[in-house]
Scaffold this motif. Structure first.
Motif, PDB file in Angstrom:
ATOM      1  N   ASN A 191     -58.388  11.932  -2.877  1.00  0.00           N
ATOM      2  CA  ASN A 191     -59.092  12.135  -1.551  1.00  0.00           C
ATOM      3  C   ASN A 191     -60.000  12.066  -0.178  1.00  0.00           C
ATOM      4  O   ASN A 191     -59.753  10.803  -0.658  1.00  0.00           O
ATOM      5  CB  ASN A 191     -60.905  13.062  -2.817  1.00  0.00           C
ATOM      6  CG  ASN A 191     -61.406  13.838  -3.664  1.00  0.00           C
ATOM      7  OD1 ASN A 191     -60.457  14.541  -4.413  1.00  0.00           O
ATOM      8  ND2 ASN A 191     -61.601  13.324  -4.601  1.00  0.00           N
ATOM      9  N   THR A 223     -62.831  12.545   1.067  1.00  0.00           N
ATOM     10  CA  THR A 223     -64.237  11.909   0.693  1.00  0.00           C
ATOM     11  C   THR A 223     -64.403  11.577  -0.258  1.00  0.00           C
ATOM     12  O   THR A 223     -63.775  12.770  -1.589  1.00  0.00           O
ATOM     13  CB  THR A 223     -65.242  12.905   1.576  1.00  0.00           C
ATOM     14  OG1 THR A 223     -64.984  13.985   1.089  1.00  0.00           O
ATOM     15  CG2 THR A 223     -64.866  13.368   3.250  1.00  0.00           C
ATOM     16  N   ASN A 224     -65.465  10.658  -0.415  1.00  0.00           N
ATOM     17  CA  ASN A 224     -65.365  10.136  -2.017  1.00  0.00           C
ATOM     18  C   ASN A 224     -66.802  10.203  -1.824  1.00  0.00           C
ATOM     19  O   ASN A 224     -67.703   9.470  -1.053  1.00  0.00           O
ATOM     20  CB  ASN A 224     -64.721   9.635  -2.460  1.00  0.00           C
ATOM     21  CG  ASN A 224     -63.144   9.361  -2.753  1.00  0.00           C
ATOM     22  OD1 ASN A 224     -62.970  10.324  -3.316  1.00  0.00           O
ATOM     23  ND2 ASN A 224     -62.879   8.910  -1.875  1.00  0.00           N
ATOM     24  N   GLU A 265     -69.776   8.105  -3.682  1.00  0.00           N
ATOM     25  CA  GLU A 265     -70.158   6.913  -5.403  1.00  0.00           C
ATOM     26  C   GLU A 265     -71.809   6.757  -5.832  1.00  0.00           C
ATOM     27  O   GLU A 265     -71.862   6.303  -5.434  1.00  0.00           O
ATOM     28  CB  GLU A 265     -69.139   5.281  -4.921  1.00  0.00           C
ATOM     29  CG  GLU A 265     -69.607   4.324  -6.019  1.00  0.00           C
ATOM     30  CD  GLU A 265     -68.862   3.599  -5.867  1.00  0.00           C
ATOM     31  OE1 GLU A 265     -68.930   2.240  -5.832  1.00  0.00           O
ATOM     32  OE2 GLU A 265     -67.559   3.107  -5.325  1.00  0.00           O
ATOM     33  N   GLU A 280     -61.838   8.290   2.640  1.00  0.00           N
ATOM     34  CA  GLU A 280     -60.367   8.476   1.341  1.00  0.00           C
ATOM     35  C   GLU A 280     -59.673   6.579   0.905  1.00  0.00           C
ATOM     36  O   GLU A 280     -58.894   6.734   0.036  1.00  0.00           O
ATOM     37  CB  GLU A 280     -58.804   8.727   1.884  1.00  0.00           C
ATOM     38  CG  GLU A 280     -58.509   8.132   3.171  1.00  0.00           C
ATOM     39  CD  GLU A 280     -58.958   8.639   4.552  1.00  0.00           C
ATOM     40  OE1 GLU A 280     -58.024   8.076   5.186  1.00  0.00           O
ATOM     41  OE2 GLU A 280     -59.919   9.316   4.458  1.00  0.00           O
ATOM     42  N   ARG A 318     -62.268   4.949  -0.219  1.00  0.00           N
ATOM     43  CA  ARG A 318     -63.286   4.488  -0.540  1.00  0.00           C
ATOM     44  C   ARG A 318     -63.989   3.431  -0.022  1.00  0.00           C
ATOM     45  O   ARG A 318     -64.584   2.408  -0.567  1.00  0.00           O
ATOM     46  CB  ARG A 318     -62.807   3.777  -1.958  1.00  0.00           C
ATOM     47  CG  ARG A 318     -62.183   5.016  -2.861  1.00  0.00           C
ATOM     48  CD  ARG A 318     -61.501   4.530  -4.545  1.00  0.00           C
ATOM     49  NE  ARG A 318     -63.232   5.141  -4.505  1.00  0.00           N
ATOM     50  CZ  ARG A 318     -64.010   6.295  -5.509  1.00  0.00           C
ATOM     51  NH1 ARG A 318     -63.098   6.646  -4.138  1.00  0.00           N
ATOM     52  NH2 ARG A 318     -64.991   5.723  -5.917  1.00  0.00           N
ATOM     53  N   PHE A 365     -68.896  15.854   1.199  1.00  0.00           N
ATOM     54  CA  PHE A 365     -68.265  14.750   0.176  1.00  0.00           C
ATOM     55  C   PHE A 365     -68.779  15.322  -1.992  1.00  0.00           C
ATOM     56  O   PHE A 365     -69.712  15.780  -1.878  1.00  0.00           O
ATOM     57  CB  PHE A 365     -69.198  13.871  -0.119  1.00  0.00           C
ATOM     58  CG  PHE A 365     -69.165  12.965   0.611  1.00  0.00           C
ATOM     59  CD1 PHE A 365     -68.316  11.593   1.148  1.00  0.00           C
ATOM     60  CD2 PHE A 365     -70.058  13.299   2.628  1.00  0.00           C
ATOM     61  CE1 PHE A 365     -67.472  10.852   2.750  1.00  0.00           C
ATOM     62  CE2 PHE A 365     -69.687  12.150   3.922  1.00  0.00           C
ATOM     63  CZ  PHE A 365     -69.026  11.112   3.943  1.00  0.00           C
ATOM     64  N   ASP A 377     -67.847  15.378  -8.419  1.00  0.00           N
ATOM     65  CA  ASP A 377     -67.263  15.273  -9.723  1.00  0.00           C
ATOM     66  C   ASP A 377     -66.991  14.544 -10.484  1.00  0.00           C
ATOM     67  O   ASP A 377     -68.683  15.149 -10.667  1.00  0.00           O
ATOM     68  CB  ASP A 377     -65.476  14.220  -8.580  1.00  0.00           C
ATOM     69  CG  ASP A 377     -65.952  13.213  -8.593  1.00  0.00           C
ATOM     70  OD1 ASP A 377     -66.790  12.540  -8.980  1.00  0.00           O
ATOM     71  OD2 ASP A 377     -65.195  12.533  -7.607  1.00  0.00           O
ATOM     72  N   THR A 409     -70.113  12.548 -10.529  1.00  0.00           N
ATOM     73  CA  THR A 409     -70.800  12.614  -9.103  1.00  0.00           C
ATOM     74  C   THR A 409     -71.815  13.631  -9.741  1.00  0.00           C
ATOM     75  O   THR A 409     -72.158  14.931  -9.037  1.00  0.00           O
ATOM     76  CB  THR A 409     -70.627  12.561  -7.660  1.00  0.00           C
ATOM     77  OG1 THR A 409     -69.935  12.947  -7.347  1.00  0.00           O
ATOM     78  CG2 THR A 409     -70.102  10.994  -7.132  1.00  0.00           C
TER      79      THR A 409
END
Length: 158
Positions: A6, A8-9, A11, A35, A37, A94, A97, A100
């Motif tokens: 990805n 963008t992520n 967390e 990407e 993190r 963002f 998934d 999240t």
């Protein structure tokens, strides 16, 4: 084929996956990561748009990016279900998934959402008066908007 990452992520750094319906005190916080993190410094201090989506329903919130993180509360009663989270800020999106998401579980207190509360408070008689205000019965230049009930009553007696 190379691994696809990805760009963008999200967390989660505060709050849990499950929350009871009506819990407006719990805080949810998500780090905005690239990407690799890593935090994206240029987003600091910008306003982020948070969208919680369940089926066709969307709840939108705003928050300021602080220390690479966006934090928010659920400030109203939401229908029970699984909500995907998407945060957009500084041209980045963002996406949600599997890690999240927030699941709102039904409360045992018979809580109702604002929409249901509004329907319960609706005065049907008053709404009918509002709808009929300014309309005429019988024939008019604009045509017959509302039937002349006396006419139909008299027809029924014949």
């Amino acid at each position: 084929m190379a691994n696809v990452l990805n760009s963008t992520n999200l967390e989660q750094v505060d709050g849990g996956f499950l929350v009871k319906q009506g819990d407006v005190a719990s805080t949810f916080a998500f780090s905005l990561l690239d990407e690799n993190r890593m935090s994206i410094p240029q987003l600091e201090g910008q306003e982020a748009s948070i969208t919680l989506t369940k089926d066709q329903e969307q709840i939108k919130k705003k928050a300021i990016v602080t220390n690479g993180t966006v934090a928010f509360n659920l400030d109203k009663i939401l229908p029970a279900g699984l909500y995907l989270i998407e945060i957009s800020v500084g041209g980045f999106i963002f996406p949600s998934d599997d890690s999240t998401q927030i699941r709102v579980t039904k409360s045992d207190k018979n809580l109702v959402t604002e929409e249901i509360h509004a329907l319960k408070e609706l005065d049907i008689a008053e709404e009918i008066k509002k709808q009929l205000a300014g309309r005429t019965t019988g024939s008019s230049e604009a045509g017959q908007e509302i039937p002349d009930l006396l006419f139909y009553y008299n027809l029924g007696k014949v």
